[in-house]
Motif scaffolding. Structure first.
Motif, PDB file in Angstrom:
ATOM      1  N   PRO A 142     107.089  11.507 -50.648  1.00  0.00           N
ATOM      2  CA  PRO A 142     106.449  10.386 -51.356  1.00  0.00           C
ATOM      3  C   PRO A 142     107.123   9.052 -51.028  1.00  0.00           C
ATOM      4  O   PRO A 142     106.458   8.002 -51.045  1.00  0.00           O
ATOM      5  N   TYR A 143     108.417   9.094 -50.714  1.00  0.00           N
ATOM      6  CA  TYR A 143     109.147   7.864 -50.437  1.00  0.00           C
ATOM      7  C   TYR A 143     109.049   7.470 -48.960  1.00  0.00           C
ATOM      8  O   TYR A 143     109.157   6.283 -48.636  1.00  0.00           O
ATOM      9  N   SER A 145     106.244   7.669 -47.547  1.00  0.00           N
ATOM     10  CA  SER A 145     104.981   6.936 -47.637  1.00  0.00           C
ATOM     11  C   SER A 145     105.219   5.485 -48.077  1.00  0.00           C
ATOM     12  O   SER A 145     104.539   4.561 -47.627  1.00  0.00           O
ATOM     13  N   LYS A 146     106.203   5.301 -48.918  1.00  0.00           N
ATOM     14  CA  LYS A 146     106.525   3.964 -49.424  1.00  0.00           C
ATOM     15  C   LYS A 146     107.255   3.129 -48.373  1.00  0.00           C
ATOM     16  O   LYS A 146     107.025   1.916 -48.263  1.00  0.00           O
ATOM     17  N   TRP A 147     108.137   3.784 -47.594  1.00  0.00           N
ATOM     18  CA  TRP A 147     109.000   3.049 -46.666  1.00  0.00           C
ATOM     19  C   TRP A 147     108.347   2.787 -45.311  1.00  0.00           C
ATOM     20  O   TRP A 147     108.772   1.896 -44.584  1.00  0.00           O
ATOM     21  N   ARG A 149     105.333   1.530 -43.144  1.00  0.00           N
ATOM     22  CA  ARG A 149     104.118   0.720 -43.220  1.00  0.00           C
ATOM     23  C   ARG A 149     103.544   0.424 -41.827  1.00  0.00           C
ATOM     24  O   ARG A 149     102.344   0.486 -41.614  1.00  0.00           O
TER      25      ARG A 149
END
Length: 527
Positions: A142-143, A145-147, A149
């Motif tokens: 999940p992280y 996906s956040k980091w 881009r």
């Protein structure tokens, strides 16, 4: 393996007695032999060799300093190698929510029976159960996906060393099958499949190096079958070891290409150089403290542990041998000087100067702990300005002039390391057999062999092979398709384990179906 409270072996009381009260089958405190009762022998070796202690909770073990020193040496090799690949160190939490854990269904189905849940806090029930990580894909991604881009955020390459918990199993075995164990796990993301594929094999080669160059254990590099691959992944590569005494294979370490399945589930997308949206390609890979158990099983003997010099906390133990009216102080000083000389040049050496134990007891003690080389110094050695060196792996004794001490000891340690690998490989290779028919396959399996056989890589056939070979020694399963494919003599049936009249997709067992060779054996998980 016999169980009980904390799965302590049935002979634990005998193990705990002083050496004087122990049985004398081996003369060195072991009540079982490697060939006689492998499971009980293994339990005794890892406890008497001071590697582990049994804990009150079944399937959990205390890892003693003798074990942790080996683990640290392995880390000291592996960590700098992955840092050269620009892989960074991180740490993620131990806990994961039920919602996130169950996001990738194929993945969690593979681990579901082993997941431990936290359901209470103090006297109160938790509103939402929290899982303890059995592995960290769902914790980390999940992280990612956040980091991630854009393409400049790639590749993202992280590694963590941690403990994991896998709760539901039978027949716990120290290092091999435990409810909690230590490992390293790498998780990486790339813009292209080609980059991911390249890393998979680079990491696998490091695992081969770890086993063969450090633990002196021969392994086979290959690719897992579809049935045996990592749940939710694209494909799995592996290094497979073999224990000749039991006829069982053991998965040594794995390097997985996850493809884009997890990227899809966790929406790990990026904008590529053309400004278009794309999904990352991911890998994960790891080795655990199981490596240490494999090493013990391959090299140990009826005197105890036999450790390769590269991973032994103590490479040379120096023991003084007093005699009648000899000047003990002078002998002890010679031992201390010998240790200093060796340590100054990077050899891990210690002296056993305890006065309340005889030299014979010390010999047995350090043989049990597997120290590669023993140096004895007595009055005659002082008189001749020499030491006596005794190898743990083969018992060979040699007198070394003090003037040649460092060069000779370095040479002996190098020779021990290579010899241990060569002997293990000879024993392993002697167990490998190519089979030509189904009847021959079953016969060879009963002889505890490592089998090479042509196979179609069809899941239903693989399940049927397991079912048809299940017996007292366990069921046959595929270990891998070796990257180094052997050439089969002409005329061998490529029956692909299609037995008798067994048909698959309209084909009979007499037809040539596939020429990919797979490695089969009963696995260590059946011990």
């Amino acid at each position: 393996m016999a169980g009980g409270k904390g799965d302590k072996p049935a002979n634990a009381n005998a193990v705990a007695k002083s050496s004087k009260g122990r049985k004398k089958e081996t003369g060195l405190g072991l009540t079982n032999t490697k060939d006689g009762n492998f499971g009980e022998w293994y339990s005794e070796v890892v406890t008497n060799g001071e590697m582990i202690e049994y804990y009150e909770i079944s399937g959990c073990y205390i890892l003693r300093p003798w074990t942790m020193a080996i683990w640290e040496i392995m880390q000291n090799f592996f960590d700098p190698e992955i840092k050269k690949m620009n892989i960074k160190t991180c740490y993620f939490p131990l806990f994961v929510s039920k919602t996130i854990l169950q996001k990738e269904k194929d993945h969690i189905e593979g681990f579901a029976p082993e997941v431990a849940w936290v359901t209470r806090s103090g006297d109160s029930d938790s509103e939402v159960p929290i899982a303890i990580r059995p592995t960290s894909e769902t914790v980390m991604y999940p992280y990612y996906s956040k980091w991630i881009r854009g393409h400049r955020d790639l590749p993202l390459k992280l590694n963590q060393g941690c403990n994991v918990v896998r709760w539901e199993f039978s027949n716990p075995t120290p290092f091999i099958r435990s409810r909690e164990f230590l490992w390293q796990e790498g998780h990486t993301a790339f813009a292209t499949k080609e980059d991911a594929d390249t890393e998979v094999l680079e990491i696998l080669e490091l695992y081969r190096n770890l086993y063969e160059e450090y633990l002196a254990v021969p392994v086979v590099k290959g690719k897992k079958s579809e049935l045996e691959k990592f749940a939710g992944g694209l494909y799995t590569t592996t290094v497979e070891a073999f224990i000749p005494n039991t006829g069982r294979g053991v998965q040594g370490a794995t390097s997985h290409c996850l493809g884009q399945n997890f990227a899809k589930m966790f929406e790990i997308n990026f904008e590529d150089e053309k400004g278009e949206k794309a999904m990352v390609w991911q890998n994960c890979w790891g080795y655990s403290t199981r490596t240490i158990g494999v090493m013990v099983m391959v090299h140990g003997d009826d005197k105890g542990l036999v450790l390769p010099p590269k991973v032994s906390a103590i490479q040379v133990i120096v023991i003084y041998v007093p005699y009648k009216d000899a000047d003990v102080k002078e002998i002890i000083n010679a031992c201390s000087a010998t240790v200093k000389t060796l340590c100054d040049l990077g050899i891990r050496a210690e002296a056993d100067l305890r006065e309340n134990y005889s030299p014979g007891w010390k010999y047995s003690h350090w043989e049990m702990k597997g120290v590669p080389l023993r140096i004895e110094i007595g009055p005659k050695d002082l008189a001749h300005n020499q030491v006596r060196a005794v190898r743990r792996d083969n018992g060979e004794k040699v007198d070394i002039p003090m003037a040649d001490l460092v060069d000779k000891v370095k040479g002996m340690l190098d020779n021990i390391q290579q010899s241990m690998f060569d002997v293990a490989k000879q024993k392993r290779d002697a167990c490998i057999q190519v089979t030509r028919t189904w009847d021959e396959f079953v016969e060879v399996l009963g002889q505890k062999k490592l089998i090479l056989a042509p196979w179609c890589d069809e899941e239903e056939v693989e399940k049927e092979v397991k079912a048809k070979t299940k017996g007292e020694i366990g069921a046959a399963k595929t270990l891998c398709s070796p990257f180094d494919q052997p050439e089969l003599p002409e005329g061998i049936e490529h029956y692909a384990l299609h037995q008798g009249n067994l048909q698959r997709n309209g084909r009979t067992g007499d037809e040539v179906i596939n020429e990919t060779i797979f490695l089969f054996s009963v696995t260590i998980s059946n011990v």
